[in-house]
Design a protein around this motif. Sequence first.
Motif, PDB file in Angstrom:
ATOM      1  N   ARG A 110       0.615  -1.081   0.088  1.00 16.78           N
ATOM      2  CA  ARG A 110       0.023  -0.137  -0.067  1.00 16.78           C
ATOM      3  C   ARG A 110       0.812   1.489  -0.005  1.00 16.78           C
ATOM      4  NH1 ARG A 110      -2.403   0.224   4.861  1.00 16.78           N
ATOM      5  NH2 ARG A 110      -2.596  -2.117   4.756  1.00 16.78           N
ATOM      6  N   ALA A 111       1.893   1.271   0.829  1.00 18.03           N
ATOM      7  CA  ALA A 111       2.714   2.425   0.972  1.00 18.03           C
ATOM      8  C   ALA A 111       3.463   2.794  -0.207  1.00 18.03           C
ATOM      9  CB  ALA A 111       3.689   2.271   1.976  1.00 18.03           C
ATOM     10  N   ARG A 112       3.708   1.744  -0.808  1.00 14.89           N
ATOM     11  CA  ARG A 112       4.700   1.820  -2.053  1.00 14.89           C
ATOM     12  C   ARG A 112       3.664   1.965  -3.415  1.00 14.89           C
ATOM     13  NH1 ARG A 112       9.597   1.578   0.163  1.00 14.89           N
ATOM     14  NH2 ARG A 112      10.789   1.823  -1.878  1.00 14.89           N
ATOM     15  N   GLY A 113       2.577   1.655  -3.275  1.00 19.00           N
ATOM     16  CA  GLY A 113       1.675   1.646  -4.556  1.00 19.00           C
ATOM     17  C   GLY A 113       1.888   0.548  -5.370  1.00 19.00           C
ATOM     18  N   LEU A 114       2.343  -0.676  -4.921  1.00 23.28           N
ATOM     19  CA  LEU A 114       2.693  -1.646  -5.555  1.00 23.28           C
ATOM     20  C   LEU A 114       1.784  -2.865  -5.376  1.00 23.28           C
ATOM     21  CD1 LEU A 114       6.731  -2.219  -4.452  1.00 23.28           C
ATOM     22  CD2 LEU A 114       5.599  -1.688  -6.693  1.00 23.28           C
ATOM     23  N   PRO A 115       1.554  -3.666  -6.309  1.00 20.39           N
ATOM     24  CA  PRO A 115       0.603  -4.957  -6.267  1.00 20.39           C
ATOM     25  C   PRO A 115       0.993  -5.812  -5.277  1.00 20.39           C
ATOM     26  CG  PRO A 115       1.548  -4.853  -8.294  1.00 20.39           C
ATOM     27  CD  PRO A 115       2.087  -3.937  -7.559  1.00 20.39           C
ATOM     28  N   VAL A 116       0.155  -6.324  -4.346  1.00 23.02           N
ATOM     29  CA  VAL A 116       0.376  -7.276  -3.212  1.00 23.02           C
ATOM     30  C   VAL A 116       1.397  -8.404  -3.710  1.00 23.02           C
ATOM     31  CG1 VAL A 116      -0.441  -8.807  -1.501  1.00 23.02           C
ATOM     32  CG2 VAL A 116      -1.300  -6.518  -1.671  1.00 23.02           C
ATOM     33  N   ALA A 117       0.724  -9.004  -4.887  1.00 23.21           N
ATOM     34  CA  ALA A 117       1.513 -10.040  -5.350  1.00 23.21           C
ATOM     35  C   ALA A 117       2.911  -9.906  -5.617  1.00 23.21           C
ATOM     36  CB  ALA A 117       0.730 -10.603  -6.553  1.00 23.21           C
ATOM     37  N   GLU A 118       3.236  -8.643  -6.058  1.00 26.05           N
ATOM     38  CA  GLU A 118       4.735  -8.274  -6.605  1.00 26.05           C
ATOM     39  C   GLU A 118       5.341  -8.355  -5.116  1.00 26.05           C
ATOM     40  OE1 GLU A 118       5.220  -5.072  -9.026  1.00 26.05           O
ATOM     41  OE2 GLU A 118       7.269  -5.387  -8.963  1.00 26.05           O
ATOM     42  N   VAL A 119       4.903  -7.952  -4.190  1.00 27.72           N
ATOM     43  CA  VAL A 119       5.624  -7.534  -2.691  1.00 27.72           C
ATOM     44  C   VAL A 119       5.909  -8.892  -2.223  1.00 27.72           C
ATOM     45  CG1 VAL A 119       5.641  -6.693  -0.639  1.00 27.72           C
ATOM     46  CG2 VAL A 119       4.942  -5.266  -2.389  1.00 27.72           C
TER      47      VAL A 119
END
Lengths: 188, 553
Positions: A146-155
């Motif tokens: 959320r904080a980095r605006g990335l998809p959860v799957a990628e993190v």
Amino acid sequence: MASSLRQAGVAVRALVLFTVVLGVAYPLAMTGVAQVLFHDQANGSIVRVHGQEVASSLIGQQYGERWFQTRPSAADYDGMGSAASQYGPNNPELVRLIDERRRAVAELEGVSPDRVPPDAVTASGSGLDPHISPAYAALQVNRVARARGLPVAEVRKLVQENTEGRTFGFLGEPRVNVVSLNAALAAL
Amino acid sequence: MSDTVAGLLQAGLLVVLLTAVYRPLGGYLARVFTSDRDLRIERGGYRLLGVDPTAEQTWAVYARSLIAFSVISLVLLFLIQRLQSHLPLSLGRPNVESGLAFNTAASFVANTNWQSYSPEVTMGHLVQFAGLAVQNFLSAAVGISVAIAVIRGFARSTTDRLGNFWVDLTRTTLRVLLPIAIVGTLVLVATGVVQNFSAGHEVTSVAGQTQTIPGGPVASQEVIKELGTNGGGFYNANSAHPFENPNPLSDLVEIFLLLLIPVCITRTFGLMVGDERQGYAILGVMGTLWAAFTFATTFFENQGAGTATQVAGAAMEGKETRFGEWASALFASSTTGTSTGAVNSAHDSFTPLGGGTALLHMMLGEVSPGGAGTGLYGMLVLAVLTVFVAGLMVGRTPEYLQRKVTAREIKLVSLYILTTPTLVLTGASTAMGLAVARASIFNTDSPHGFSEVLYAFTSAGNNNGSAFGGLSANIPFYNVALGLVMLLGRLVPIVLVLALAGSFARQQPVPVTQGTLPTDTALFVSMLAGVVLIVTGLTYLPALTLGPLAEGL
């Protein structure tokens, strides 16, 4: 008396000779060989992001809320001040700290306090632990995404790439390297 | 894989590795100390020293040489710390204050490696690699030499000669410790232990904070710290520090190294006295005790008692993620059973009975399997006591390895066994009687505070060196008191055991008869283990009830 003096003379000469061999030649030779054969390891397994030295993959660091969090540290991750808390198992101050950390982690990650794993509320033996448990990493994925605006799957995929199982399947504990994980985030 | 299976396999692999090297290394050690050939480099060394390598010494001369060497080592190590700021590679660190310098010099010469200092801010590189690490080699070599002289006491008859201290010291260092250390250094560097002369260099993290990455010739010191059962960390966190012990593999290598010589020298003993089974019996006692204490430590840590431990959900305070409870307990048990004192976790934060088990393990007198050399001669003294006790039961003159145990021998054995507990209990009770010493206690909330003091003196008296680290030991009282306890706890038993060996060597062996108590049987192994536990229990139980037992039960 004469014999004792003689022994003392032998002792002085022996100590000087051994110091030359064990205290000078040995460490110098080992450093030379190590620097040639295992250059990266011998110099601290340094991690680079975009060519900049950002960390040692073995030494933990403190990170802000946009990053994966390391464990509490009695050394505040000062590389020149490794230390454990030395709190005893019944110390009331430690009980208070653990409660406080549990509340803080639960609030930061937006989860209920009973989901916070032990490593998230305890300080390590070195104060420089670069690792956290896979459970603690999993708890942090949503916030970081959320904080980095990335998809959860990628993190989640990055977490997986920086997870180590037990060596040979049975030595030590499964763990996630927070330093290399955050370096991977920074390199995106 | 479940934690339990993985943990058992981890300990199992350690046992397999030690089993694999047991015969080769034990046999090699026996050859080193029975060979009459000197290496060319050794002959050159003896010429420089002015020592005749063929001239053997009586026990008294052996002891005098050893004490002369220890005193000179103490003085030089003291001076090198006091002059640190004038020497190269001091990294700008000041001269070490005299009380601390004495404590540290005594500690490293006595193979204890108790550390009242934080290396990162106290010791420059030079003091570490040219001072402390040199004593890591030499103090271990001294312990092994004494063990070999004691073995000769049993292997020889009608002689007053036990060997030559300078020859034993040289051979141990050059033929045993150094070759293993060279290989071990490279293994450890490969796993990630650092080996450089950097004063530390700054990095800026991805989050924008600066951090200094420490440096140092760590691997070359780490290896002898374990192999020589020394235990003094290059960094404050010791083997919990990622640069000393980066992963579970380096961890296993370090545990293997600290057990290596104490275990394998039992084979050397069997070979040199001409009866391999005697060596197996001694190893059997050591192995049984080690296994029992390892099981107990692991059990208590897994059980996770203690208010704070339970609030956290596991005994992870003071433990590294990569090691967890199992590898930390295995290390704790092995380090306290070998007089090493290196730690990969903070013992002060162990569960009450887990930490108490570590404390009790040292109180056994460092015989399970004990320090390099010291473990063997400590156990042999207890074996002599055991045949004496058995002899009393049946009313026969006790014998061990065909040597009569007479009044003179049993007096020496008694003094040996009383020395360390006297130092430990006198020291701990004196400290508890002094306000200035009590003020150093960190965990003042419970009996745990007394455990910190008891642990300190137990560690010093038994030459272990690990700590309940909360105790602020860098004050004049502890620096002097612990320094003296370490030196006396080292040298007095050595003199007594050499006298004992001298006394056995003079004897004419008595023939084995129907009435001789066999000392290579399971019965004797259990009797000896029982004697170890009973002697320890009788000595220390009152003190333990005030500390870990009061906290844990």
